[in-house]
Each structure stands twice: as structure tokens, then as C-alpha cells.
Design a protein around this motif. Sequence first.
Motif, PDB file in Angstrom:
ATOM      1  N   MET A 201       0.824  -1.208   0.000  1.00 51.97           N
ATOM      2  CA  MET A 201       0.000   0.000   0.000  1.00 51.97           C
ATOM      3  C   MET A 201       0.858   1.258   0.000  1.00 51.97           C
ATOM      4  SD  MET A 201      -3.274  -0.424  -0.158  1.00 51.97           S
ATOM      5  CE  MET A 201      -3.757   1.179   0.467  1.00 51.97           C
ATOM      6  N   ILE A 202       1.949   1.257   0.765  1.00 52.41           N
ATOM      7  CA  ILE A 202       2.833   2.429   0.795  1.00 52.41           C
ATOM      8  C   ILE A 202       3.433   2.676  -0.589  1.00 52.41           C
ATOM      9  CG2 ILE A 202       5.024   3.288   1.708  1.00 52.41           C
ATOM     10  CD1 ILE A 202       4.316   1.956   4.363  1.00 52.41           C
ATOM     11  N   GLU A 203       3.858   1.601  -1.248  1.00 51.12           N
ATOM     12  CA  GLU A 203       4.409   1.751  -2.595  1.00 51.12           C
ATOM     13  C   GLU A 203       3.348   2.204  -3.585  1.00 51.12           C
ATOM     14  OE1 GLU A 203       6.738  -0.958  -5.974  1.00 51.12           O
ATOM     15  OE2 GLU A 203       6.223  -1.801  -4.009  1.00 51.12           O
ATOM     16  N   ALA A 204       2.135   1.643  -3.448  1.00 52.85           N
ATOM     17  CA  ALA A 204       1.062   2.008  -4.377  1.00 52.85           C
ATOM     18  C   ALA A 204       0.621   3.456  -4.193  1.00 52.85           C
ATOM     19  CB  ALA A 204      -0.123   1.066  -4.190  1.00 52.85           C
ATOM     20  N   GLN A 205       0.602   3.941  -2.957  1.00 56.63           N
ATOM     21  CA  GLN A 205       0.170   5.309  -2.699  1.00 56.63           C
ATOM     22  C   GLN A 205       1.125   6.344  -3.290  1.00 56.63           C
ATOM     23  OE1 GLN A 205      -0.290   5.317   1.556  1.00 56.63           O
ATOM     24  NE2 GLN A 205      -2.389   4.580   1.483  1.00 56.63           N
ATOM     25  N   ARG A 206       2.349   5.932  -3.552  1.00 59.38           N
ATOM     26  CA  ARG A 206       3.327   6.843  -4.139  1.00 59.38           C
ATOM     27  C   ARG A 206       3.435   6.683  -5.661  1.00 59.38           C
ATOM     28  NH1 ARG A 206       7.940   5.359   0.401  1.00 59.38           N
ATOM     29  NH2 ARG A 206       6.980   6.490   2.150  1.00 59.38           N
ATOM     30  N   SER A 207       2.619   5.812  -6.220  1.00 58.06           N
ATOM     31  CA  SER A 207       2.701   5.537  -7.651  1.00 58.06           C
ATOM     32  C   SER A 207       2.017   6.650  -8.447  1.00 58.06           C
ATOM     33  CB  SER A 207       2.041   4.201  -7.959  1.00 58.06           C
ATOM     34  OG  SER A 207       0.671   4.237  -7.608  1.00 58.06           O
ATOM     35  N   PRO A 208       2.343   6.775  -9.738  1.00 61.60           N
ATOM     36  CA  PRO A 208       1.759   7.850 -10.565  1.00 61.60           C
ATOM     37  C   PRO A 208       0.242   7.763 -10.693  1.00 61.60           C
ATOM     38  CG  PRO A 208       3.732   6.955 -11.605  1.00 61.60           C
ATOM     39  CD  PRO A 208       3.421   6.066 -10.439  1.00 61.60           C
ATOM     40  N   TYR A 209      -0.310   6.535 -10.802  1.00 55.16           N
ATOM     41  CA  TYR A 209      -1.756   6.450 -11.009  1.00 55.16           C
ATOM     42  C   TYR A 209      -2.528   6.874  -9.762  1.00 55.16           C
ATOM     43  CZ  TYR A 209      -1.083   1.866  -8.760  1.00 55.16           C
ATOM     44  OH  TYR A 209      -0.737   0.858  -7.897  1.00 55.16           O
ATOM     45  N   VAL A 210      -1.978   6.641  -8.557  1.00 51.30           N
ATOM     46  CA  VAL A 210      -2.648   7.107  -7.342  1.00 51.30           C
ATOM     47  C   VAL A 210      -2.517   8.618  -7.217  1.00 51.30           C
ATOM     48  CG1 VAL A 210      -2.565   7.048  -4.820  1.00 51.30           C
ATOM     49  CG2 VAL A 210      -2.469   4.920  -6.111  1.00 51.30           C
ATOM     50  N   ARG A 222     -11.992   5.763  -1.959  1.00 51.39           N
ATOM     51  CA  ARG A 222     -12.001   5.184  -3.305  1.00 51.39           C
ATOM     52  C   ARG A 222     -10.581   4.977  -3.824  1.00 51.39           C
ATOM     53  NH1 ARG A 222     -15.143   7.576  -8.685  1.00 51.39           N
ATOM     54  NH2 ARG A 222     -14.502   5.872 -10.095  1.00 51.39           N
ATOM     55  N   ILE A 223      -9.704   5.928  -3.546  1.00 49.24           N
ATOM     56  CA  ILE A 223      -8.310   5.786  -3.969  1.00 49.24           C
ATOM     57  C   ILE A 223      -7.669   4.574  -3.297  1.00 49.24           C
ATOM     58  CG2 ILE A 223      -6.025   6.848  -3.850  1.00 49.24           C
ATOM     59  CD1 ILE A 223      -7.388   9.558  -4.150  1.00 49.24           C
ATOM     60  N   THR A 224      -7.954   4.416  -1.996  1.00 50.30           N
ATOM     61  CA  THR A 224      -7.337   3.322  -1.233  1.00 50.30           C
ATOM     62  C   THR A 224      -7.825   1.969  -1.699  1.00 50.30           C
ATOM     63  OG1 THR A 224      -7.043   4.732   0.716  1.00 50.30           O
ATOM     64  CG2 THR A 224      -7.048   2.346   1.074  1.00 50.30           C
ATOM     65  N   PHE A 225      -9.143   1.799  -1.770  1.00 53.16           N
ATOM     66  CA  PHE A 225      -9.697   0.460  -1.999  1.00 53.16           C
ATOM     67  C   PHE A 225      -9.926   0.129  -3.475  1.00 53.16           C
ATOM     68  CE2 PHE A 225     -10.967   1.550   2.363  1.00 53.16           C
ATOM     69  CZ  PHE A 225     -10.453   0.448   3.034  1.00 53.16           C
ATOM     70  N   ALA A 226     -10.090   1.134  -4.321  1.00 53.76           N
ATOM     71  CA  ALA A 226     -10.347   0.859  -5.734  1.00 53.76           C
ATOM     72  C   ALA A 226      -9.092   0.939  -6.600  1.00 53.76           C
ATOM     73  CB  ALA A 226     -11.404   1.828  -6.276  1.00 53.76           C
ATOM     74  N   HIS A 227      -8.077   1.685  -6.142  1.00 53.92           N
ATOM     75  CA  HIS A 227      -6.889   1.880  -6.973  1.00 53.92           C
ATOM     76  C   HIS A 227      -5.619   1.324  -6.324  1.00 53.92           C
ATOM     77  CE1 HIS A 227      -9.003   4.432  -9.899  1.00 53.92           C
ATOM     78  NE2 HIS A 227      -9.655   4.935  -8.856  1.00 53.92           N
ATOM     79  N   ALA A 228      -5.370   1.682  -5.076  1.00 54.01           N
ATOM     80  CA  ALA A 228      -4.114   1.267  -4.444  1.00 54.01           C
ATOM     81  C   ALA A 228      -4.145  -0.199  -4.002  1.00 54.01           C
ATOM     82  CB  ALA A 228      -3.820   2.172  -3.249  1.00 54.01           C
TER      83      ALA A 228
END
Length: 312
Positions: A201-210, A222-228
Motif C-alpha cells: 500500500m505504501i508503494e502504491a500510494q506513491r505511484s503515478p496512477y494514485v 475510493r483511492i485506497t480500496f479501488a486503486h491502491a
Amino acid sequence: MTHYLLRRVLLGVVQVFLVVVGVFLLTQALPGDAAVTIAGDNPDPAVIAALRDQLGLDRPMWQRFGDWLAAAAHGDLGTSLTGPRSVAEVIGSAAGPTLLLASLALVLLVPLSTGVGVLAARREGGRLDRLITSTTLGLYAAPEFAMAILLVTVFAVQLGWFPPTAVGGSLAQEPGLLVLPVVVLLLRPICSLSRLVRAGMIEAQRSPYVLHARRLGLSPARITFAHALPNAAAPAVQQLARTADWLIGGVIVVEAIFVVPGLGTTLLEAVSARDLPVLQGLALIFASTTVLVNLGADVAARVLSPAAEAHR
């Protein structure tokens, strides 16, 4: 994907075969056999020789294994050496408690570990994150039998909230019998899975799409559960498969401590009695389950993270 599945299935068949062969050879290396166990307090050599002839234990090792393998290929796992029941009947009667414990543990494991991991990731570096990290590290270091003894001492003996063992009780009719065994099975897997979810989750939250989703003004939930979370779930899914493998061994320990009449108890009894057909049947089931669970996890990981798989 078809080529990948075919290759993994063939590899799985080889792995199951090697496990069954290994269990057979290791059992042969143990001192004594089922005839000696059945003779019990009457270790007369003539009686033992007659029992070996009756059970077919006097035949060459390779011949007995070949006969079992040929029968197993047709779905016949043989007959228990210590009783008149078939191996399928012995395993079937003991599978219920084990499946109940493992199913409850897996059903609770996914939401609990995901929730803990997401909560720690959203509070990265904060007090809650440090508390969760230190707690999970401490619990993961404790072996199952030690946690089981501690929980029984506190919650069963001292407080009297739950029964200490399943002796004389029914798991289906007395849900309280399941609480302590399921808690012991959950402690270590929650620690490992939640840490993987947190890192992903930490890596995903720093990704370009998030970051782009945040610029669009999407809600944090929505960002947390649908994208990250979906993109962070691939490593956790593979770890979940390894956890399912671990549950097989963990259930054996838990069943022994809490005297649950499941596959773990049956395995221990079969080893003690040198009941080779039951041991081989259990080895076949455990190995097949391990192969199938890992195959399903790898396929799920490829689906959840196709971009990561494409670079391998």
C-alpha cells in the motif's frame, strides 16, 4: 496462460509424486511396523510374523509401493492397517474438524490482515503504525504451541471463558471450542500478511496512477480500496497461498494441543501406529492441496498484476 497452466500442472504432479515417495521411504526407515504395533504387549515373533503375512508387510518394499500407486491412480487409497476401515473413510471422518478450523481461519484472515495493513499504511511513520509493526513482529516470533499454552492458561484455566480442549465436546454444537484454536492459527498469518499489505500500500500510494487519482479529486476511500489496494494485493495473495500451506502444519500442532479430532490428530496416530496406507493417503492429500493452492495464487497474482508479470 494455457502454456503456463500446463507447465505448472505437470510440475505439480511430479512434486506430489516425490512427496509420496519420500513419505513412503521415511516411514520404512522408522523402527518397527504396524505388525509390531498391533502385537502390543504380546511381542511373540510368531505372532508378529503372522501379522506381517496377513497385512502384506513381508512383501518387498518396491512391490508394496507399486501396488499402492496403481490402486491410488484408480482412486483407491487402500485399507488402514490398524482397523477394518478404508483410508478414504478414515480421512473423510477426520477431515471435518480440520476443514472447519482452516476455513474459519482463512475467512477471518483476509479481512483482518488487509484491514491492519491498510490502517498501518495510512498512518505511515505514526504512533499507530509503529505500534502495529512492533506488535506484529513480537507475535510472529512466538511459536504456535507457546501461544496456545499461554491462551489456554489465561482464557481457559484462569478466566474460564472458553473450554481448554475439545475432549467430550462437539465443534459444531459448541462454538466456544473453536475460539482459542482459531485465534492461535490466525496470530502469525495476520502478522506476515498485514506487513505485506502495508508495504504494498505504501508503494502504491506513491505511484503515478494514485497521484493522478488524487489530482482528479477522488475520495481517499475510493483511492485506497479501488486503486491502491488491488495493485498492492498481488504479493499478499501469493503469501496467502504459503499461509494456506502453513495452516496444514499449524492445524496439526493446534489439534494436538486442543485435542481436536481432525487430520492432524489422525496423522500423529498413523505415525505412532506405523499405518502406512493412512500416511500415504494424507501425504497425497496434503501435497495435492499445496500444489493447487499455490497454482491458484500464482494465477491470481498474474491477473492482479499483469504488468509485473510481463517484465519477468
